[in-house]
Design a protein around this motif. Structure first.
Motif, PDB file in Angstrom:
ATOM      1  N   ALA A   1       0.832  -1.207   0.000  1.00 23.56           N
ATOM      2  CA  ALA A   1       0.000   0.000   0.000  1.00 23.56           C
ATOM      3  C   ALA A   1       0.865   1.255   0.000  1.00 23.56           C
ATOM      4  CB  ALA A   1      -0.926  -0.010   1.214  1.00 23.56           C
ATOM      5  N   ARG A   2       1.949   1.237   0.744  1.00 25.52           N
ATOM      6  CA  ARG A   2       2.874   2.374   0.783  1.00 25.52           C
ATOM      7  C   ARG A   2       3.443   2.647  -0.601  1.00 25.52           C
ATOM      8  NH1 ARG A   2       8.174   1.507   1.448  1.00 25.52           N
ATOM      9  NH2 ARG A   2       9.314   3.432   1.182  1.00 25.52           N
ATOM     10  N   LYS A   3       3.855   1.593  -1.278  1.00 23.29           N
ATOM     11  CA  LYS A   3       4.441   1.748  -2.614  1.00 23.29           C
ATOM     12  C   LYS A   3       3.426   2.281  -3.624  1.00 23.29           C
ATOM     13  CE  LYS A   3       8.028  -1.660  -1.884  1.00 23.29           C
ATOM     14  NZ  LYS A   3       8.477  -3.035  -2.118  1.00 23.29           N
ATOM     15  N   GLN A   4       2.149   2.122  -3.321  1.00 18.71           N
ATOM     16  CA  GLN A   4       1.097   2.652  -4.189  1.00 18.71           C
ATOM     17  C   GLN A   4       0.691   4.064  -3.771  1.00 18.71           C
ATOM     18  OE1 GLN A   4      -2.083  -0.232  -4.287  1.00 18.71           O
ATOM     19  NE2 GLN A   4      -0.760  -1.799  -5.159  1.00 18.71           N
ATOM     20  N   GLY A   5       1.403   4.632  -2.792  1.00 18.84           N
ATOM     21  CA  GLY A   5       1.161   6.012  -2.393  1.00 18.84           C
ATOM     22  C   GLY A   5       0.146   6.214  -1.296  1.00 18.84           C
ATOM     23  N   TYR A   6      -0.234   5.153  -0.589  1.00 19.31           N
ATOM     24  CA  TYR A   6      -1.224   5.270   0.487  1.00 19.31           C
ATOM     25  C   TYR A   6      -0.521   5.694   1.775  1.00 19.31           C
ATOM     26  CZ  TYR A   6      -5.275   4.114   3.372  1.00 19.31           C
ATOM     27  OH  TYR A   6      -6.323   4.168   4.239  1.00 19.31           O
ATOM     28  N   VAL A   7      -0.625   6.976   2.094  1.00 20.49           N
ATOM     29  CA  VAL A   7       0.119   7.566   3.208  1.00 20.49           C
ATOM     30  C   VAL A   7      -0.209   6.922   4.556  1.00 20.49           C
ATOM     31  CG1 VAL A   7       0.656   9.715   4.420  1.00 20.49           C
ATOM     32  CG2 VAL A   7       0.413   9.712   1.949  1.00 20.49           C
ATOM     33  N   PRO A   8      -1.473   6.577   4.864  1.00 18.27           N
ATOM     34  CA  PRO A   8      -1.726   5.908   6.147  1.00 18.27           C
ATOM     35  C   PRO A   8      -0.937   4.609   6.320  1.00 18.27           C
ATOM     36  CG  PRO A   8      -3.771   6.783   5.300  1.00 18.27           C
ATOM     37  CD  PRO A   8      -2.739   6.943   4.198  1.00 18.27           C
ATOM     38  N   ALA A   9      -0.641   3.931   5.234  1.00 20.84           N
ATOM     39  CA  ALA A   9       0.176   2.712   5.325  1.00 20.84           C
ATOM     40  C   ALA A   9       1.605   3.063   5.729  1.00 20.84           C
ATOM     41  CB  ALA A   9       0.171   1.963   4.007  1.00 20.84           C
ATOM     42  N   THR A  10       2.109   4.173   5.229  1.00 24.08           N
ATOM     43  CA  THR A  10       3.449   4.624   5.609  1.00 24.08           C
ATOM     44  C   THR A  10       3.486   4.942   7.101  1.00 24.08           C
ATOM     45  OG1 THR A  10       3.724   5.532   3.404  1.00 24.08           O
ATOM     46  CG2 THR A  10       5.280   6.278   5.079  1.00 24.08           C
ATOM     47  N   ASN A  11       2.463   5.615   7.595  1.00 20.84           N
ATOM     48  CA  ASN A  11       2.386   5.911   9.029  1.00 20.84           C
ATOM     49  C   ASN A  11       2.293   4.634   9.862  1.00 20.84           C
ATOM     50  OD1 ASN A  11       2.488   8.792   9.307  1.00 20.84           O
ATOM     51  ND2 ASN A  11       0.495   8.874   8.318  1.00 20.84           N
ATOM     52  N   ALA A  12       1.497   3.674   9.387  1.00 25.84           N
ATOM     53  CA  ALA A  12       1.345   2.412  10.113  1.00 25.84           C
ATOM     54  C   ALA A  12       2.669   1.647  10.155  1.00 25.84           C
ATOM     55  CB  ALA A  12       0.254   1.557   9.469  1.00 25.84           C
ATOM     56  N   LEU A  13       3.399   1.646   9.046  1.00 25.96           N
ATOM     57  CA  LEU A  13       4.709   0.983   9.039  1.00 25.96           C
ATOM     58  C   LEU A  13       5.676   1.661  10.000  1.00 25.96           C
ATOM     59  CD1 LEU A  13       5.223   0.202   5.273  1.00 25.96           C
ATOM     60  CD2 LEU A  13       5.270  -1.456   7.145  1.00 25.96           C
ATOM     61  N   ALA A  14       5.640   2.982  10.031  1.00 26.22           N
ATOM     62  CA  ALA A  14       6.506   3.706  10.970  1.00 26.22           C
ATOM     63  C   ALA A  14       6.158   3.325  12.400  1.00 26.22           C
ATOM     64  CB  ALA A  14       6.372   5.204  10.757  1.00 26.22           C
ATOM     65  N   TRP A  15       4.869   3.235  12.696  1.00 25.27           N
ATOM     66  CA  TRP A  15       4.424   2.828  14.029  1.00 25.27           C
ATOM     67  C   TRP A  15       4.967   1.435  14.346  1.00 25.27           C
ATOM     68  CZ3 TRP A  15       1.626  -1.357  15.706  1.00 25.27           C
ATOM     69  CH2 TRP A  15       1.184  -1.318  17.012  1.00 25.27           C
ATOM     70  N   TYR A  16       4.872   0.527  13.385  1.00 20.86           N
ATOM     71  CA  TYR A  16       5.389  -0.832  13.564  1.00 20.86           C
ATOM     72  C   TYR A  16       6.878  -0.808  13.912  1.00 20.86           C
ATOM     73  CZ  TYR A  16       7.549  -5.190  12.042  1.00 20.86           C
ATOM     74  OH  TYR A  16       8.328  -6.311  11.976  1.00 20.86           O
ATOM     75  N   TYR A  17       7.659  -0.045  13.140  1.00 23.77           N
ATOM     76  CA  TYR A  17       9.098  -0.005  13.388  1.00 23.77           C
ATOM     77  C   TYR A  17       9.423   0.662  14.719  1.00 23.77           C
ATOM     78  CZ  TYR A  17      10.278  -1.981   8.916  1.00 23.77           C
ATOM     79  OH  TYR A  17      10.419  -2.853   7.868  1.00 23.77           O
ATOM     80  N   GLU A  18       8.651   1.671  15.087  1.00 19.82           N
ATOM     81  CA  GLU A  18       8.912   2.316  16.382  1.00 19.82           C
ATOM     82  C   GLU A  18       8.509   1.419  17.545  1.00 19.82           C
ATOM     83  OE1 GLU A  18       7.431   5.715  19.423  1.00 19.82           O
ATOM     84  OE2 GLU A  18       6.248   5.323  17.637  1.00 19.82           O
ATOM     85  N   ARG A  19       7.295   0.934  17.534  1.00 23.66           N
ATOM     86  CA  ARG A  19       6.743   0.211  18.689  1.00 23.66           C
ATOM     87  C   ARG A  19       7.184  -1.240  18.796  1.00 23.66           C
ATOM     88  NH1 ARG A  19       3.640   3.464  22.217  1.00 23.66           N
ATOM     89  NH2 ARG A  19       3.528   5.424  21.082  1.00 23.66           N
TER      90      ARG A  19
END
Length: 87
Positions: A26-44
């Motif tokens: 989803a991130r690679k398709q430009g879906y910004v909420p997916a980018t935020n969710a991945l960041a949350w995953y890497y942080e938490r």
């Protein structure tokens, strides 16, 4: 079920790898909420603050207010790589 549901085990069997795969697509398709969710995953979950900040910076460039807020929180808590905490 959404990737976040799989990531957190909400309503389905928790499957972190499948969630990360879907979020990356989803991130690679430009879906910004997916980018935020991945960041949350890497942080938490991974405690990989460098990767989390990279992803939130990417989302911030796409004008995500959530990303901007999370970058500020990371900086305030002293978790922003290479930058000291606010005093």
């Amino acid at each position: 079920m959404t990737p976040l549901g799989r990531l957190q085990g909400l309503g389905v069997k928790k499957d972190v790898q499948k969630a990360v795969t879907f979020l990356n697509r989803a991130r690679k398709q430009g879906y910004v909420p997916a980018t935020n969710a991945l960041a949350w995953y890497y942080e938490r979950l991974e405690r990989n603050y460098e990767r989390a900040v990279e992803l939130w910076e990417e989302a911030d460039l796409l004008e995500s207010p959530d990303a901007a807020m999370n970058l500020g929180v990371m900086h305030a808590q002293g978790l922003y790589p290479g930058k000291p905490a606010d005093k």
